[in-house]
Design a protein around this motif. Structure first.
Motif, short mmCIF file in Angstrom:
data_model
loop_
_atom_site.label_atom_id
_atom_site.label_comp_id
_atom_site.label_asym_id
_atom_site.label_seq_id
_atom_site.Cartn_x
_atom_site.Cartn_y
_atom_site.Cartn_z
N TRP A 1 0.91 9.74 -10.27
CA TRP A 1 -0.07 9.79 -11.36
C TRP A 1 -0.93 11.04 -11.27
O TRP A 1 -1.22 11.70 -12.27
CB TRP A 1 -0.94 8.53 -11.31
CG TRP A 1 -1.91 8.42 -12.44
CD1 TRP A 1 -3.26 8.37 -12.36
CD2 TRP A 1 -1.59 8.33 -13.84
NE1 TRP A 1 -3.81 8.25 -13.61
CE2 TRP A 1 -2.80 8.23 -14.53
CE3 TRP A 1 -0.39 8.35 -14.55
CZ2 TRP A 1 -2.86 8.15 -15.92
CZ3 TRP A 1 -0.45 8.27 -15.94
CH2 TRP A 1 -1.67 8.16 -16.60
N ASN A 2 -1.32 11.38 -10.05
CA ASN A 2 -2.10 12.59 -9.83
C ASN A 2 -1.32 13.80 -10.32
O ASN A 2 -1.87 14.69 -10.99
CB ASN A 2 -2.38 12.76 -8.34
CG ASN A 2 -3.86 12.74 -8.07
OD1 ASN A 2 -4.65 12.99 -8.97
ND2 ASN A 2 -4.23 12.45 -6.85
N GLU B 1 0.15 6.46 -7.01
CA GLU B 1 -1.05 7.29 -7.08
C GLU B 1 -0.69 8.76 -7.10
O GLU B 1 -1.18 9.53 -7.92
CB GLU B 1 -1.86 7.09 -5.80
CG GLU B 1 -3.03 6.18 -5.90
CD GLU B 1 -3.65 6.05 -4.52
OE1 GLU B 1 -3.94 7.09 -3.90
OE2 GLU B 1 -3.81 4.91 -4.07
N ALA C 1 0.80 -1.23 0.00
CA ALA C 1 0.00 0.00 0.00
C ALA C 1 0.83 1.29 0.00
O ALA C 1 0.52 2.21 -0.76
CB ALA C 1 -0.98 -0.02 1.16
N THR D 1 -7.78 7.12 -8.83
CA THR D 1 -6.74 6.96 -7.82
C THR D 1 -7.34 6.56 -6.48
O THR D 1 -6.62 6.18 -5.58
CB THR D 1 -5.90 8.23 -7.64
OG1 THR D 1 -6.79 9.33 -7.53
CG2 THR D 1 -4.99 8.45 -8.81
N LYS E 1 0.65 4.13 -2.96
CA LYS E 1 0.35 5.54 -2.69
C LYS E 1 1.32 6.44 -3.45
O LYS E 1 0.95 7.50 -3.93
CB LYS E 1 0.45 5.78 -1.17
CG LYS E 1 -0.62 6.73 -0.65
CD LYS E 1 -0.60 6.77 0.87
CE LYS E 1 -1.08 8.11 1.38
NZ LYS E 1 -1.07 8.20 2.83
N GLN F 1 -10.31 11.33 -8.37
CA GLN F 1 -10.04 10.94 -6.99
C GLN F 1 -10.97 9.82 -6.55
O GLN F 1 -10.57 8.91 -5.84
CB GLN F 1 -10.19 12.12 -6.03
CG GLN F 1 -9.28 13.29 -6.33
CD GLN F 1 -7.87 12.88 -6.65
OE1 GLN F 1 -7.29 12.01 -6.03
NE2 GLN F 1 -7.30 13.51 -7.67
N HIS G 1 -6.07 9.55 4.32
CA HIS G 1 -6.03 8.66 3.15
C HIS G 1 -4.99 7.59 3.37
O HIS G 1 -3.88 7.86 3.78
CB HIS G 1 -5.68 9.50 1.92
CG HIS G 1 -5.41 8.68 0.71
ND1 HIS G 1 -6.25 7.69 0.28
CD2 HIS G 1 -4.39 8.71 -0.19
CE1 HIS G 1 -5.76 7.15 -0.82
NE2 HIS G 1 -4.63 7.75 -1.11
N GLN G 2 -5.39 6.31 3.08
CA GLN G 2 -4.49 5.21 3.38
C GLN G 2 -4.04 4.43 2.16
O GLN G 2 -3.45 3.37 2.28
CB GLN G 2 -5.17 4.25 4.36
CG GLN G 2 -4.39 4.11 5.65
CD GLN G 2 -4.63 2.77 6.24
OE1 GLN G 2 -5.67 2.16 6.02
NE2 GLN G 2 -3.67 2.28 6.99
N GLY G 3 -4.32 4.95 0.98
CA GLY G 3 -3.90 4.24 -0.21
C GLY G 3 -4.96 3.30 -0.72
O GLY G 3 -5.53 2.51 0.02
N TYR H 1 -3.68 22.97 -8.21
CA TYR H 1 -5.12 22.81 -7.97
C TYR H 1 -5.81 24.16 -8.12
O TYR H 1 -6.89 24.25 -8.71
CB TYR H 1 -5.38 22.26 -6.57
CG TYR H 1 -5.07 20.79 -6.42
CD1 TYR H 1 -5.90 19.86 -7.03
CD2 TYR H 1 -3.99 20.34 -5.70
CE1 TYR H 1 -5.62 18.50 -6.91
CE2 TYR H 1 -3.70 19.00 -5.58
CZ TYR H 1 -4.51 18.08 -6.18
OH TYR H 1 -4.25 16.76 -6.07
#
Lengths: 364, 285
Positions: A354-355, A351, A344, B247, A348, B243, B38-40, B61
């Motif tokens: 990628w974001n 992620e 995980a 992701t 992350k 989101q 958030h934990q992935g 943003y």
């Protein structure tokens, strides 16, 4: 004309319409053969778009007298997001290799009853007992392929063999709307491991993409081949079979597995927890492993089959079997990577990378 | 407390429950999620944090939020400029025609929004209708890059939301007493004076409603930029969608939604403020 007679015309019109609609129905009803018994059950399937021969589905419906409800997704991320909050009623899903591992770890899949899937003997040893699902306890391989470069050879004017061209500012390109795949390909292009857990390497891939954002037209949700076919882009990072499907209608398009290597993926069949028709789901998986059915599907989708019997019995179209882009020679096979499920904290990182890519490219 | 008072209260129970369960509760959940850790990959830790909002301070943003608002404002303005004369023309048509023309404005709604947006792909593409015509007439030698640009998104938004502008304008202008225009003309007002002094002030209500109905969906739009915008015209709506669906960073998506909601609330409050004191919804003088 008085209002009353207007109404009369209105009713007359309605009556005529009704008659016209009813008449042809009535006539065909008289001539049609006796209808088969109503389907006894409904099997819900969730698969990639354009990833099966529809004939194979109707054949299953006929043979087992069931109705198939067929939904499609466009990325493994979508599949996962849909199933994560709880199975909305699917019986058979088609997760890719690394996603199988993640779904097993999170208790989202039902263990398969191996006795109900005798056709698994047809599978090639290469695809049995895979690292992503040891012992095939939860999944059976469906089809496999590579993610390489689909390109318009007329517009580029030469055959390509390297990822470099994807970063050439003079060409319009599309990448995939899929974090692991696109970042993985960039990692390979940079000579790195697509399963890396090093933050610095992941960020290098991120920065490389952002640095070359000038030619990125789209992050295509599994539609890169369409953009290629319609001339929106000249290079598309896409799944092999998707590109072959448009090559059939557009001779200008070609596919390449770059010399630096590419991602090899295996899509599987699995039964999600909470499936309403577990027994029927096993029947369906077993059915898709029949050599004839597997060949029929692979001949349609132009993806490689893990079904050794189908290959041995020459049920697969010869031109596909001899096509190194579909069944790569051993030398190329060694340079193909399967994406692994990552812990995980690493995910992350992917992620976040990628974001950042989508954000930086998106504000151009 | 007579009986009808109870009947009215009773009738209110259903809508209040409906809004409570399907609007207030999810909204509350959204706010709660925006403060979780958030934990992935879709999992959250039940630990309060302001980190999600802090992450939004990233200037990128802000840029995308600003661009979304700008695009939505532009869309609203163009819809107003196109819609106002059309609505004015509609209400001055004789009876049977007026209804038919109004129907023509509404008919596109009968086709699915997605299909209508995909149609723009066919029009704007490299081998699309517009490029083919321009190439065929030798006006251009290379196809224009129309699709997958901010311009395409803007066209798609204006096209999609124009009826939302026309309909409220139509219903306001329909009640307009055109004798006032004649009176203004008699008093020597020219065309622009009539427009600014008479027509626009008396149709402010329709203009306000129309602008809100266009601006609010436009600022959160994600389907149109997804289909027509390509990789380079990300809007805040796409960010939220990413989101939640790609992701799976739900807390960040929730924080983005909350910020976006507050941003939309602003023009609504402004709109209500513009109304007459004591009667917030009425501001046609």
């Amino acid at each position: 004309m008085a209002i009353k007679s207007w109404w009369r015309w209105w009713w007359l019109g309605l009556l005529t319409l009704g008659l016209a609609a009813w008449l042809p129905l009535g006539c065909t009803g008289l001539n049609s053969p006796p209808t088969p018994p109503a389907p006894t059950a409904t099997l819900s399937i969730y698969n990639w778009a354009t990833y099966i021969d529809p004939q194979a589905l109707s054949e299953f419906e006929k043979r087992f007298n069931v109705r198939i409800k067929y939904d499609t997704f466009d990325s493994p991320d979508t599949l996962y997001a849909k199933l994560k909050p709880g199975n909305p009623g699917y019986d058979v899903i088609f997760p890719s290799d690394y996603l199988v591992t993640r779904m097993i770890n999170e208790g989202m899949l039902l263990p398969l009853d191996q006795a109900q899937i005798p056709n698994q003997v047809n599978l090639s040893d290469q695809f049995r007992n895979p690292a992503y699902d040891p012992g095939n306890r939860y999944s059976m391989p469906y089809q496999w392929g590579t993610q390489g470069i689909g390109y318009n050879k007329k517009k580029i004017g030469r055959a390509i063999d390297s990822w470099e061209v994807m970063f050439d500012p003079q060409y319009r390109v599309s990448w995939q709307e899929e974090s692991r795949a696109t970042l993985g390909a960039v990692l390979i292009a940079l000579g790195l491991d697509p399963n890396t857990t090093e933050a610095s390497e992941i960020n290098r891939a991120r920065d490389w993409l952002i640095q070359h954002k000038g030619n990125i037209i789209a992050f295509a949700p599994d539609t890169g081949e369409e953009l290629l076919n319609q001339g929106e882009v000249v290079l598309a990072f896409e799944n092999s079979g998707d590109v072959f499907q448009v090559m059939a209608e557009n001779p200008d398009i070609a596919y390449s597995i770059p010399k630096q290597g590419a991602i090899l993926w295996v899509d599987t069949m699995a039964i999600p927890k909470g499936a309403p028709q577990v027994e029927l789901a096993h029947k369906f998986i077993n059915y898709l492993l029949e050599p004839q059915v597997a060949a029929q599907i692979s001949n349609y989708t132009r993806y490689a089959t893990p079904n050794q019997t189908a290959i041995q019995d020459k049920l697969i179209r010869a031109e596909d079997l001899n096509n190194p882009a579909i069944y790569p020679p051993p030398g190329v096979m060694r340079k193909l990577y399967i994406l692994k499920n990552l812990p995980a904290p690493t995910l992350k990182l992917y992620e976040a990378a990628w974001n950042a890519v989508k954000l930086k490219v998106g504000k151009a | 407390m007579n009986r009808s008072w109870w009947v009215w209260r009773g009738l209110l129970v259903i809508p209040v429950l409906w809004l409570g369960i399907f609007f207030v509760l999810p909204l509350g959940l959204l706010v709660v999620y925006s403060f979780l850790t958030h934990q992935g990959y879709g999992n959250v830790l039940w630990q309060w944090t302001g980190e999600n909002y802090a992450r939004l301070l990233n200037p990128t943003y802000g840029e995308i939020l600003l661009r979304s608002v700008g695009l939505a404002l532009g869309t609203t303005l163009v819809c107003l400029v196109l819609g106002y004369p059309l609505a004015l023309w509609l209400v001055t048509q004789p009876r049977p025609w007026r209804t038919i023309f109004l129907l023509l404005v509404i008919i596109p709604f009968w086709t699915n929004f997605l299909v209508r947006t995909y149609a723009w792909m066919v029009l704007l593409g490299q081998r699309g209708v517009i490029n083919s015509i321009l190439l065929g007439l030798n006006i251009i030698s290379e196809p224009l890059n129309l699709l997958f640009t901010p311009f395409a998104v803007w066209i798609g938004l204006v096209y999609g939301y124009l009826p939302f502008m026309i309909l409220p304008l139509y219903s306001t202008l329909e009640k307009f007493d055109f004798n006032l225009v004649l009176a203004a003309q008699d008093l020597g007002a020219n065309f622009w004076q009539i427009l600014y002094r008479v027509l626009i002030p008396l149709s402010m209500r329709g203009i306000g409603v129309g602008c809100l109905l266009v601006f609010i969906p436009a600022v959160g739009a994600f389907v149109t930029p997804d289909i027509l915008g390509g990789a380079r015209s990300l809007l805040v709506g796409n960010l939220v969608q990413n989101q939640f669906l790609k992701t799976l960073d739900w807390p960040l998506g929730a924080a983005l939604s909350v910020v976006l909601m507050l941003l939309i609330l602003l023009p609504i409050l402004l709109y209500l403020r513009l109304g007459e004191p004591g009667n917030p919804m009425n501001f046609s003088s």
